[in-house]
Design a protein around this motif. Structure first.
Motif, PDB file in Angstrom:
ATOM      1  N   THR A 120       0.838  -1.211   0.000  1.00 28.75           N
ATOM      2  CA  THR A 120       0.000   0.000   0.000  1.00 28.75           C
ATOM      3  C   THR A 120       0.872   1.260   0.000  1.00 28.75           C
ATOM      4  N   LYS A 121       1.876   1.268   0.886  1.00 30.54           N
ATOM      5  CA  LYS A 121       2.785   2.420   0.925  1.00 30.54           C
ATOM      6  C   LYS A 121       3.532   2.570  -0.394  1.00 30.54           C
ATOM      7  N   ALA A 122       3.972   1.478  -0.958  1.00 36.88           N
ATOM      8  CA  ALA A 122       4.698   1.542  -2.223  1.00 36.88           C
ATOM      9  C   ALA A 122       3.803   2.078  -3.341  1.00 36.88           C
ATOM     10  N   LYS A 123       2.536   1.648  -3.351  1.00 30.31           N
ATOM     11  CA  LYS A 123       1.606   2.130  -4.378  1.00 30.31           C
ATOM     12  C   LYS A 123       1.371   3.634  -4.231  1.00 30.31           C
ATOM     13  N   ASP A 124       1.186   4.077  -2.965  1.00 27.35           N
ATOM     14  CA  ASP A 124       0.983   5.512  -2.746  1.00 27.35           C
ATOM     15  C   ASP A 124       2.205   6.309  -3.204  1.00 27.35           C
ATOM     16  N   THR A 125       3.382   5.807  -2.863  1.00 27.79           N
ATOM     17  CA  THR A 125       4.621   6.504  -3.259  1.00 27.79           C
ATOM     18  C   THR A 125       4.766   6.533  -4.772  1.00 27.79           C
ATOM     19  N   ALA A 126       4.466   5.418  -5.412  1.00 30.33           N
ATOM     20  CA  ALA A 126       4.580   5.358  -6.871  1.00 30.33           C
ATOM     21  C   ALA A 126       3.593   6.320  -7.542  1.00 30.33           C
TER      22      ALA A 126
END
Length: 599
Positions: free
Chosen positions: A294-300
């Motif tokens: 989830t964090k990676a998707k938000d960052t991306a």
């Protein structure tokens, strides 16, 4: 295909366990049958020995009775009749004297000079000297009888012709000397008669019937045990495979990108064993992985959006440099236009500088998000590695339990040896009680109390044997239970090894994710360097434009310098634009990769 493999695994494990039980049952039944046969043979030998001893006692008693009868006639010879007449009467009395149920027992008399005095069957040989009488084995029959009689009486074994005058058979004889007349009185029984008596005994047929019934019962019991073991094993293995299937299906969903939901089977979660631990650890892994994705998707997504803004800014910068070039072309003709163009360029440069700062801030945020993602990935990898270490420790602990069970089995085997020794003592006690009963019966009224004691000893021996059999059954049940525990422990170890392999695959996936994060960080660093270079270049352009404002006289020279700087700026902005496009494409690829995970 996966479900079929799991079902075949359950069937295979059930068949293996059933095969082991079948092998054990076959070994037990074969061993029991061998023991039964040996015991049957031993019982026949014991019964034969007891019967032989009884007949030995009987023939001894009969000889002593014959001695008493001869002694009666000897006493009569002292009262009036001649000794020769007394001897004849004694011989005739013994010739007609018979004993045994079939009245086949008889006596014969030899004198100490080896002459046959009386024999009811071989009457034609009376008066013959039988010093050299030898049986088929070379035994000197009469010589042995005389030696035994001289020593106070005793038993001899030899081959002798039966009453039919033809059959030669082994015979046990008892001889005792009547010293007053130098007579040796002998009687005996043939061994084959004893065998016939033993073989026709009801005890042998009862023992055979009991052993056959026990063997059939053990075969039926083994078949029932195999069926029960197969059913129970299949049910237990099926339950364990169902839990494995649930975890496998959830991990397949995770592999396909579905991180929504957890394993919420209440029955499994309430179990207080390794299966519930596996399910709980799987749920924790999915949650942790879900948070990191989830964090990676938000960052991306943020990187993607900011890359669009950077792209727009670089396009604006390109437009501005084009306007600068146009303004510079009119500087030579119109100074006012030049001044306005210079002011416009200064404003645009300031705007580009601000945009460049914003790019730096966005890139810094992206770098921070990537670092968080990297840290979370390492934490997840450490947790999964911890799970793998726990599984290995569990395997070690289970191996220790298996060793303890093996030690217990060895102790039970020692107990079995002790019980066998006690059973042998009980058997000897029973035999002594039987002999005591025979002696008590022979003693008559005087031996009645001893007969009661012998009966009680026999009952005590039988009770001891029964209790020993019960203890053996308990030990066999304990051994069977320990074998089932060992099989269950081996099954748990196999399942735990499979979990360790799956955890290893998860660790490999985290390593791949970590490599992707490292590459993304490298690309972001390149973008940071390009934006810093762009900012430095814009600062140089602003300084050059200030020089143009300060020196109107050098307009032409400044125009050329500004033109050159504008061309450099255009080239630089094209480079920035290309790098922004690359970052945009990379961020799109990262978003697409992460979008396959549904959180």
């Amino acid at each position: 295909m996966e479900n079929k493999k799991i079902k075949s695994l359950a069937n295979k494990l059930s068949l293996i366990i059933a095969g082991i039980v079948l092998l054990i049952c076959v070994l037990l039944i074969g061993t029991s049958t061998w023991i039964f046969n040996n015991v049957e043979g031993t019982m026949e030998e014991i019964l034969y020995d007891n019967t032989l001893n009884c007949y030995k006692t009987e023939i001894k008693s009969e000889v002593q009775s014959a001695i008493s009868l001869v002694n009666y006639y000897y006493e009569e010879s002292k009262k009036g009749i001649t000794e020769e007449t007394a001897k004849k009467k004694a011989c005739e009395a013994l010739r007609n004297l018979r004993y045994g149920n079939d009245a086949s027992g008889y006596f014969w008399i030899d004198d100490t000079d080896y002459n046959l005095v009386m024999h009811p069957v071989l009457s034609d040989q009376e008066g013959d000297n039988r010093y050299d009488l030898t049986d088929k084995n070379g035994t000197k029959i009469i010589q042995k009888i005389m030696k035994t009689a001289e020593s106070g009486g005793g038993y001899n074994e030899f081959y002798f012709t039966k009453s039919d005058g033809k059959t030669v058979a082994p015979k046990v004889a008892y001889s005792e000397e009547f010293k007053q007349w130098n007579w040796v009185i002998t009687t005996g029984i043939y061994i084959d008669d004893i065998n016939n008596i033993v073989n026709s005994s009801n005890d042998i047929s009862r023992i055979t019937k009991i052993f056959k019934g026990a063997t059939i019962f053990m075969i039926i019991e083994g078949i029932i045990l195999i069926i029960i073991t197969m059913v129970i094993s299949y049910i237990l293995i099926k339950r364990i495979c169902n839990v494995i299937n649930i975890v496998k299906e959830k991990l397949e969903d995770v592999a396909n990108g579905d991180l929504t939901g957890q394993i919420d089977n209440t029955k499994i979660l309430k179990r207080n064993d390794e299966l519930s631990v596996i399910v709980n650890n799987t749920n924790e892994t999915i949650n942790s992985f879900k948070n990191s994705i989830t964090k990676a998707k938000d960052t991306a997504c943020d990187v993607n959006k900011n890359s669009d803004n950077i792209n727009e800014m670089t396009n604006s910068a390109l437009d501005a440099t084009t306007q600068i070039a146009t303004a510079i072309e009119g500087i030579a003709g119109d100074a006012t236009t030049q001044a306005n163009a210079v002011n416009e360029v200064v404003n645009n440069m300031n705007l580009m500088h601000n945009n460049s700062n914003q790019i730096n801030n966005v890139v810094t945020d992206v770098n921070s998000y990537i670092n968080d993602l990297d840290n979370n990935s390492h934490n997840m990898k450490d947790k999964v590695q911890s799970m793998s270490n726990s599984s290995n420790e569990m395997t070690t602990n289970i191996s220790e339990i298996s060793n303890k069970i093996n030690d217990t089995n060895k102790a039970i085997e020692k107990m079995s040896n002790i019980l066998n020794a006690i059973e042998e003592i009980a058997s000897q006690t029973n035999l002594l009680a039987l002999n005591a009963s025979i002696e008590a019966a022979r003693a008559g009224e005087a031996g009645r109390g001893f007969s009661v004691v012998a009966g009680n000893i026999k009952v005590l021996a039988e009770n001891t044997s029964n209790e020993l059999n019960n203890i053996k059954d308990i030990i066999n049940n304990l051994t069977s239970s320990f074998d089932e525990c060992t099989n269950s422990i081996n099954l748990v170890v196999t399942t735990n090894d499979n979990n360790v392999k799956e955890i290893s695959n998860v660790i490999d996936s985290f390593n791949i994710l970590s490599d992707g994060i490292t590459n993304t960080k490298s690309k972001i660093n390149e973008i940071t360097n390009l934006t810093n270079s762009m900012a430095d270049t814009m600062d140089n352009v602003v300084n050059q434009i200030d020089d143009v404002e300060k020196s109107a006289e050098n307009t032409a020279a400044a125009t050329e310098e500004v033109t050159a700087s504008s061309e450099e700026l255009t080239a630089l902005m094209n480079t920035v634009n290309e790098n922004c496009n690359k970052m945009h494409n990379i961020s799109i690829d990262l978003v697409n990769d992460l979008n396959r995970f549904t959180v």
